[in-house]
Write a protein that holds these residues in place. Structure first.
Motif, PDB file in Angstrom:
ATOM      1  N   VAL A  69       6.126   4.933  -0.831  1.00  0.00           N
ATOM      2  CA  VAL A  69       7.358   5.704  -0.952  1.00  0.00           C
ATOM      3  C   VAL A  69       8.530   4.728  -0.872  1.00  0.00           C
ATOM      4  CG1 VAL A  69       8.704   7.642  -0.089  1.00  0.00           C
ATOM      5  CG2 VAL A  69       6.222   7.605   0.243  1.00  0.00           C
ATOM      6  N   GLY A  70       9.207   4.529  -1.987  1.00  0.00           N
ATOM      7  CA  GLY A  70      10.316   3.581  -2.032  1.00  0.00           C
ATOM      8  C   GLY A  70       9.999   2.391  -2.915  1.00  0.00           C
ATOM      9  N   ALA A  71      10.854   2.144  -3.906  1.00  0.00           N
ATOM     10  CA  ALA A  71      10.612   1.056  -4.857  1.00  0.00           C
ATOM     11  C   ALA A  71      11.716   0.012  -4.827  1.00  0.00           C
ATOM     12  CB  ALA A  71      10.457   1.626  -6.273  1.00  0.00           C
ATOM     13  N   GLY A  72      12.383  -0.115  -3.681  1.00  0.00           N
ATOM     14  CA  GLY A  72      13.397  -1.153  -3.518  1.00  0.00           C
ATOM     15  C   GLY A  72      12.767  -2.495  -3.175  1.00  0.00           C
ATOM     16  N   GLY A  73      13.521  -3.359  -2.489  1.00  0.00           N
ATOM     17  CA  GLY A  73      13.011  -4.688  -2.170  1.00  0.00           C
ATOM     18  C   GLY A  73      11.751  -4.669  -1.329  1.00  0.00           C
ATOM     19  N   ALA A  74      11.760  -3.904  -0.234  1.00  0.00           N
ATOM     20  CA  ALA A  74      10.574  -3.814   0.615  1.00  0.00           C
ATOM     21  C   ALA A  74       9.425  -3.147  -0.122  1.00  0.00           C
ATOM     22  CB  ALA A  74      10.895  -3.048   1.900  1.00  0.00           C
ATOM     23  N   GLY A  75       9.749  -2.128  -0.921  1.00  0.00           N
ATOM     24  CA  GLY A  75       8.724  -1.438  -1.692  1.00  0.00           C
ATOM     25  C   GLY A  75       8.060  -2.360  -2.703  1.00  0.00           C
ATOM     26  N   ARG A  76       8.840  -3.207  -3.346  1.00  0.00           N
ATOM     27  CA  ARG A  76       8.272  -4.158  -4.313  1.00  0.00           C
ATOM     28  C   ARG A  76       7.323  -5.128  -3.617  1.00  0.00           C
ATOM     29  NH1 ARG A  76      10.379  -4.214  -9.358  1.00  0.00           N
ATOM     30  NH2 ARG A  76       9.504  -6.289  -9.710  1.00  0.00           N
ATOM     31  N   ALA A  77       7.713  -5.600  -2.436  1.00  0.00           N
ATOM     32  CA  ALA A  77       6.844  -6.512  -1.686  1.00  0.00           C
ATOM     33  C   ALA A  77       5.521  -5.836  -1.353  1.00  0.00           C
ATOM     34  CB  ALA A  77       7.554  -6.972  -0.410  1.00  0.00           C
ATOM     35  N   LEU A  78       5.585  -4.593  -0.900  1.00  0.00           N
ATOM     36  CA  LEU A  78       4.366  -3.850  -0.566  1.00  0.00           C
ATOM     37  C   LEU A  78       3.518  -3.581  -1.799  1.00  0.00           C
ATOM     38  CD1 LEU A  78       5.998  -1.441   1.978  1.00  0.00           C
ATOM     39  CD2 LEU A  78       3.852  -2.639   2.425  1.00  0.00           C
ATOM     40  N   ALA A  79       4.162  -3.210  -2.901  1.00  0.00           N
ATOM     41  CA  ALA A  79       3.428  -2.884  -4.124  1.00  0.00           C
ATOM     42  C   ALA A  79       2.666  -4.091  -4.658  1.00  0.00           C
ATOM     43  CB  ALA A  79       4.386  -2.358  -5.188  1.00  0.00           C
ATOM     44  N   PHE A  80       3.332  -5.237  -4.718  1.00  0.00           N
ATOM     45  CA  PHE A  80       2.661  -6.433  -5.234  1.00  0.00           C
ATOM     46  C   PHE A  80       1.588  -6.925  -4.269  1.00  0.00           C
ATOM     47  CE2 PHE A  80       6.169  -6.553  -8.192  1.00  0.00           C
ATOM     48  CZ  PHE A  80       5.585  -7.083  -9.338  1.00  0.00           C
ATOM     49  N   GLY A  81       1.858  -6.803  -2.967  1.00  0.00           N
ATOM     50  CA  GLY A  81       0.844  -7.194  -1.997  1.00  0.00           C
ATOM     51  C   GLY A  81      -0.400  -6.334  -2.111  1.00  0.00           C
ATOM     52  N   ALA A  82      -0.197  -5.017  -2.264  1.00  0.00           N
ATOM     53  CA  ALA A  82      -1.333  -4.108  -2.402  1.00  0.00           C
ATOM     54  C   ALA A  82      -2.102  -4.383  -3.691  1.00  0.00           C
ATOM     55  CB  ALA A  82      -0.841  -2.661  -2.374  1.00  0.00           C
ATOM     56  N   LYS A  83      -1.363  -4.670  -4.758  1.00  0.00           N
ATOM     57  CA  LYS A  83      -2.025  -4.971  -6.034  1.00  0.00           C
ATOM     58  C   LYS A  83      -2.878  -6.228  -5.921  1.00  0.00           C
ATOM     59  CE  LYS A  83      -1.287  -6.597 -10.721  1.00  0.00           C
ATOM     60  NZ  LYS A  83      -0.352  -7.282 -11.642  1.00  0.00           N
ATOM     61  N   ILE A  84      -2.306  -7.281  -5.308  1.00  0.00           N
ATOM     62  CA  ILE A  84      -3.035  -8.536  -5.151  1.00  0.00           C
ATOM     63  C   ILE A  84      -4.332  -8.317  -4.373  1.00  0.00           C
ATOM     64  CG2 ILE A  84      -2.973 -10.791  -3.990  1.00  0.00           C
ATOM     65  CD1 ILE A  84       0.050 -10.848  -4.639  1.00  0.00           C
ATOM     66  N   ARG A  85      -4.306  -7.364  -3.417  1.00  0.00           N
ATOM     67  CA  ARG A  85      -5.485  -7.092  -2.599  1.00  0.00           C
ATOM     68  C   ARG A  85      -6.458  -6.122  -3.268  1.00  0.00           C
ATOM     69  NH1 ARG A  85      -2.341 -10.462   0.126  1.00  0.00           N
ATOM     70  NH2 ARG A  85      -2.918 -10.787   2.309  1.00  0.00           N
ATOM     71  N   GLY A  86      -6.122  -5.625  -4.450  1.00  0.00           N
ATOM     72  CA  GLY A  86      -7.059  -4.787  -5.181  1.00  0.00           C
ATOM     73  C   GLY A  86      -6.918  -3.299  -4.946  1.00  0.00           C
ATOM     74  N   ALA A  87      -5.786  -2.863  -4.379  1.00  0.00           N
ATOM     75  CA  ALA A  87      -5.561  -1.439  -4.147  1.00  0.00           C
ATOM     76  C   ALA A  87      -5.036  -0.763  -5.418  1.00  0.00           C
ATOM     77  CB  ALA A  87      -4.566  -1.241  -3.008  1.00  0.00           C
ATOM     78  N   GLN A  88      -5.162   0.560  -5.450  1.00  0.00           N
ATOM     79  CA  GLN A  88      -4.629   1.367  -6.547  1.00  0.00           C
ATOM     80  C   GLN A  88      -3.295   1.946  -6.081  1.00  0.00           C
ATOM     81  OE1 GLN A  88      -7.702   4.271  -7.085  1.00  0.00           O
ATOM     82  NE2 GLN A  88      -9.287   2.732  -7.460  1.00  0.00           N
ATOM     83  N   VAL A  89      -2.214   1.483  -6.676  1.00  0.00           N
ATOM     84  CA  VAL A  89      -0.875   1.796  -6.181  1.00  0.00           C
ATOM     85  C   VAL A  89      -0.275   3.019  -6.871  1.00  0.00           C
ATOM     86  CG1 VAL A  89       1.431   0.875  -5.737  1.00  0.00           C
ATOM     87  CG2 VAL A  89      -0.553  -0.671  -5.747  1.00  0.00           C
ATOM     88  N   VAL A  90       0.191   3.973  -6.062  1.00  0.00           N
ATOM     89  CA  VAL A  90       0.905   5.158  -6.556  1.00  0.00           C
ATOM     90  C   VAL A  90       2.294   5.132  -5.924  1.00  0.00           C
ATOM     91  CG1 VAL A  90       0.950   7.670  -6.715  1.00  0.00           C
ATOM     92  CG2 VAL A  90      -1.247   6.455  -6.706  1.00  0.00           C
ATOM     93  N   ILE A  91       3.333   5.222  -6.749  1.00  0.00           N
ATOM     94  CA  ILE A  91       4.699   4.996  -6.276  1.00  0.00           C
ATOM     95  C   ILE A  91       5.577   6.228  -6.444  1.00  0.00           C
ATOM     96  CG2 ILE A  91       6.758   3.550  -6.532  1.00  0.00           C
ATOM     97  CD1 ILE A  91       4.839   1.415  -7.758  1.00  0.00           C
TER      98      ILE A  91
END
Length: 214
Positions: A69-91
Motif C-alpha cells: 500500500v503506497g507507491a512513493g519512495g518507501a513503496g518503491r524500495a519495498l516493491a523492488f526488494g520484494a521482486k528481487i526476493r521472488g515475491a508476487q507484488v500487488v500494489i
C-alpha cells in the motif's frame, strides 16, 4: 565492503544516501531502505518458521503474494526488494497511474485503491504499508479493512511513530506476525553508517539507542 544489489538498484528511483567515490570524486546514490525493510520482514518470517521449504531458498518471501500500500519512495524500495526476493507484488496507491507504473517496473499488478478494503489476499500473503496512514496525529487510522487482517501472515508498517501503530496492534490481534517501521529505521541507518565509514556499524549499540527512543 559488501553492498547488496538492493541498495545499488538504480531502478528504485529513490535514494537516501549519497557517497562521494574516492577514486574519481563521483557522487553515487544508494537506497538503504530497500534492504532494511526486506531483511526485517525476512527475519521475522524465519524466526516464526513461515517458509515453504526448499522452494523458497534463499528467501522466505519467494513465491508469496506481497500486498503493498503506497507507491512513493518507501513503496518503491519495498516493491523492488520484494521482486528481487521472488515475491508476487500487488500494489495499491491513491494515484492509480503511479501504482501502475511501479507495478510494471516490478512485473507486478496494480489495483485501484478503493478496492483495497475488499481485497482478498492469497494464503500466507504479506501486507506492507508504505503510506503515512497511522502516523501521528492520525494514529487511529489503518489503510485496510480490519476484517481482512487475519488473512495476512505478516504485516509490516513503515510508520515508526508510534512504534506499534494501530495497524500493527490490530494485525497482531488477528494473529499476524508484525514488523514495526522502527526495525526498518534502524537497519537503514546501519546501512548508511557502513557506507559513510567503510566499516561495520556497532549494531547492538545502535539498536539499544533507537529502541530506547521509541
Amino acid at each position: 565492503m559488501q553492498l547488496s544489489g538492493c541498495m545499488l538498484h538504480q531502478s528504485i528511483g529513490a535514494v537516501n544516501t549519497i557517497i562521494r567515490r574516492r577514486t574519481d570524486g563521483k557522487l553515487i546514490g544508494y537506497n538503504t531502505d530497500c534492504e532494511a525493510s526486506i531483511t526485517a520482514i525476512e527475519d521475522a518470517l524465519t524466526v516464526w518458521g513461515c517458509t515453504n521449504g526448499e522452494a523458497t531458498f534463499p528467501s522466505p518471501l519467494a513465491g508469496k503474494m506481497f500486498v503493498l500500500v503506497g507507491a512513493g519512495g518507501a513503496g518503491r524500495a519495498l516493491a523492488f526488494g520484494a521482486k528481487i526476493r521472488g515475491a508476487q507484488v500487488v500494489i495499491f496507491d491513491l494515484d492509480f497511474d503511479r501504482a501502475k507504473s511501479l507495478a510494471m517496473a516490478v512485473s507486478g499488478e496494480a489495483q485501484p485503491y478503493l478496492d483495497l478494503p475488499n481485497f482478498q489476499p492469497e494464503k500466507g500473503a504479506i501486507l506492507a504499508n508504505a503510506t503515512p496512514v497511522g502516523m501521528h496525529p492520525n494514529k487511529d487510522r489503518i489503510p485496510v479493512a480490519e476484517v481482512t487482517l487475519g488473512d495476512y501472515e505478516l504485516v509490516f508498517d513503515a510508520v515508526y511513530t508510534p512504534r506499534k501503530t494501530t495497524l500493527l496492534k490490530e494485525a497482531e490481534a488477528a494473529g499476524a506476525i508484525i514488523v514495526s517501521g522502527v526495525e526498518m529505521f534502524l537497519r537503514q541507518a546501519i546501512g548508511q553508517f557502513n557506507l559513510f565509514t567503510g566499516g561495520e556499524a556497532p549494531r547492538e549499540f545502535m539498536r539499544d539507542i533507537v529502541l530506547a527512543k521509541f
